[in-house]
Design an enzyme around this catalytic site. Structure first.
Site, PDB file in Angstrom:
ATOM      1  N   PRO A  36      -1.008   3.898 -12.513  1.00 46.94           N
ATOM      2  CA  PRO A  36      -2.569   3.498 -13.321  1.00 46.94           C
ATOM      3  C   PRO A  36      -3.650   2.793 -13.900  1.00 46.94           C
ATOM      4  O   PRO A  36      -4.058   2.122 -13.811  1.00 46.94           O
ATOM      5  CB  PRO A  36      -3.056   4.945 -13.076  1.00 46.94           C
ATOM      6  N   GLU A  88       2.198  13.652 -13.248  1.00 54.49           N
ATOM      7  CA  GLU A  88       1.023  12.909 -14.465  1.00 54.49           C
ATOM      8  C   GLU A  88       0.976  11.807 -14.890  1.00 54.49           C
ATOM      9  O   GLU A  88       0.450  11.152 -15.792  1.00 54.49           O
ATOM     10  CB  GLU A  88       0.863  13.728 -15.441  1.00 54.49           C
ATOM     11  N   ARG A 100       5.912 -10.846   3.100  1.00 57.39           N
ATOM     12  CA  ARG A 100       5.231 -11.375   4.647  1.00 57.39           C
ATOM     13  C   ARG A 100       4.836 -13.538   3.290  1.00 57.39           C
ATOM     14  O   ARG A 100       5.215 -13.760   4.412  1.00 57.39           O
ATOM     15  CB  ARG A 100       3.698 -11.123   4.881  1.00 57.39           C
ATOM     16  N   ASP A 108      -4.010 -16.858   5.336  1.00 59.73           N
ATOM     17  CA  ASP A 108      -5.159 -15.550   4.824  1.00 59.73           C
ATOM     18  C   ASP A 108      -6.671 -15.782   3.285  1.00 59.73           C
ATOM     19  O   ASP A 108      -6.464 -16.202   2.863  1.00 59.73           O
ATOM     20  CB  ASP A 108      -4.198 -14.888   4.096  1.00 59.73           C
TER      21      ASP A 108
HETATM   22  C1  9D3 Z   1      -4.747  13.015 -11.939  1.00 63.33           C
HETATM   23  C2  9D3 Z   1      -4.466  12.310 -12.721  1.00 63.33           C
HETATM   24  N1  9D3 Z   1      -4.609  11.177 -14.270  1.00 63.33           N
HETATM   25  C3  9D3 Z   1      -5.134  12.153 -14.978  1.00 63.33           C
HETATM   26  C4  9D3 Z   1      -6.486  11.044 -15.821  1.00 63.33           C
HETATM   27  C5  9D3 Z   1      -3.725  10.472 -14.023  1.00 63.33           C
HETATM   28  C6  9D3 Z   1      -2.429  10.348 -13.011  1.00 63.33           C
HETATM   29  C7  9D3 Z   1      -1.425   9.727 -13.147  1.00 63.33           C
HETATM   30  C8  9D3 Z   1      -0.608   9.713 -12.440  1.00 63.33           C
HETATM   31  C9  9D3 Z   1      -3.479   9.769 -12.129  1.00 63.33           C
HETATM   32  C10 9D3 Z   1      -2.657   8.912 -11.129  1.00 63.33           C
HETATM   33  C11 9D3 Z   1      -0.934   8.875 -11.184  1.00 63.33           C
HETATM   34  C12 9D3 Z   1      -0.338   8.921 -10.264  1.00 63.33           C
HETATM   35  N2  9D3 Z   1      -0.716   7.772  -9.525  1.00 63.33           N
HETATM   36  C13 9D3 Z   1       0.163   6.521  -9.238  1.00 63.33           C
HETATM   37  O1  9D3 Z   1       1.503   6.842 -10.351  1.00 63.33           O
HETATM   38  C14 9D3 Z   1       0.220   4.907  -8.838  1.00 63.33           C
HETATM   39  C15 9D3 Z   1      -1.227   4.719  -9.193  1.00 63.33           C
HETATM   40  C16 9D3 Z   1      -2.665   5.247  -8.689  1.00 63.33           C
HETATM   41  O2  9D3 Z   1      -2.391   6.090  -8.895  1.00 63.33           O
HETATM   42  N3  9D3 Z   1      -3.215   4.384  -8.080  1.00 63.33           N
HETATM   43  C17 9D3 Z   1      -3.451   3.061  -8.001  1.00 63.33           C
HETATM   44  N4  9D3 Z   1      -2.120   2.459  -7.987  1.00 63.33           N
HETATM   45  C18 9D3 Z   1      -1.132   3.473  -8.856  1.00 63.33           C
HETATM   46  S1  9D3 Z   1       0.547   2.614  -8.740  1.00 63.33           S
HETATM   47  C19 9D3 Z   1       0.541   4.255  -9.029  1.00 63.33           C
END
Ligand code: 9D3
Length: 273
Positions: free
Chosen positions: A90, A117, A155, A170
């Site tokens: 994230p 996490e 693609r 696209d």
């Molecule tokens: C609810 C947990 N969060 C605490 C503030 C942090 C968190 C850790 C791990 C949120 C999501 C994740 C798992 N997500 C991914 O590994 C992830 C992801 C995503 O959640 N949203 C958009 N792109 C991606 S790329 C990997």
């Protein structure tokens, strides 16, 4: 192009490899997807990939060692080659069509899917060469993002789509205009097929008219209107023609004084407030 996916859920990817563009690319030998079970790179009896976070807090964190070992095993296959190693997280840079077009030139991509996490920060700092998020929403791990990235990159590879022209047209393909790169195009205009009337809902008459200049204008106006209403951010980076500007000005007037704008002759009641 070869994708090496490091995950604790290799089975998650099996069905997507058997459908659509990924299946076609794999069958044609234009892409290869190799799935690597992170637990195969553990050394304890329980095949442990995670542990509690230093400093406390909820949840578990991916240990660095199995991820290091998995990437080292891939690097050992091609010792001289630079590896593009993407950590899905994230905290990564936002994935867009422009990023897909950048990644398509890589011969090999390693995708690390986190869970829980998160992943020990030393992976982001010392193993990954890139960190990517697919958007501001919470998922449970990097598997869906990895699948999404593979789909959008594959693609773009020459020969994968039946129609070689499809990819560059696209609506989100980066456009090179006046030396500047525009990240986005417009949203698409509405599409219709037979029947011309379905449950009383009619296809816009202009599309049945055979007047190609009128159809072109109608489609352009609908694309501009939908973009203006739903994604005005896209218009900021889009090269508008004089005709486009006039239509947008018409929409703007229409929004300010309903019924004026399109030259309606029907008098509208004034807003008294
Ligand atoms: C609810 C947990 N969060 C605490 C503030 C942090 C968190 C850790 C791990 C949120 C999501 C994740 C798992 N997500 C991914 O590994 C992830 C992801 C995503 O959640 N949203 C958009 N792109 C991606 S790329 C990997």
């Amino acid at each position: 192009m070869t994708f090496d996916v490091i995950t604790i859920f290799p089975d998650f990817f099996r069905s997507i490899l058997e459908h659509g563009v990924l299946k076609r690319a794999l069958a044609a030998g234009l892409a290869a997807i190799r799935l690597h079970d992170l637990r195969d790179f553990t050394e304890d009896r329980h095949r442990t990939v995670d542990d509690r976070p230093f400093g406390g807090g909820p949840g578990m964190v991916f240990k660095p060692d199995p991820v290091f070992k998995a990437v080292a095993a891939l690097q050992a296959e091609t010792p001289g080659q630079h590896l593009h190693v993407i950590l899905l997280s994230p905290q990564g840079r936002l994935f867009t069509q422009t990023v897909a077009e950048e990644l398509r030139w890589q011969e090999r991509l390693v995708l690390i899917c986190g869970r829980y996490e998160g992943v020990d920060e030393r992976v982001a700092e010392h193993v990954a060469t890139d960190e990517i998020s697919i958007g501001d929403f919470v998922l449970s791990g990097g598997e869906l993002p990895a699948a999404l990235i593979m789909e959008s990159v594959v693609r773009l590879l020459p020969g994968v789509l039946g129609n070689e022209e499809s990819a560059p047209q696209d609506s989100f393909t980066a456009k090179q205009v006046g030396g500047r790169e525009f990240q986005h195009g417009l949203l698409d205009f509405p599409h219709y097929t037979r029947p011309a009337e379905f449950q009383g809902w009619k296809v816009p008459q202009v599309l049945l008219s055979g007047n190609h200049e009128e159809i072109r204008r109608w489609r352009r106006q609908r694309a501009l209107e939908k973009t203006w209403r739903r994604r005005p951010d896209l218009l900021a980076g889009f090269p508008l023609s004089e005709e486009d500007r006039q239509w947008l000005a018409t929409l703007q007037r229409e929004a300010e004084v309903p019924g004026r704008g399109t030259g309606s002759l029907v008098p509208q009641p004034r807003d008294e407030t």
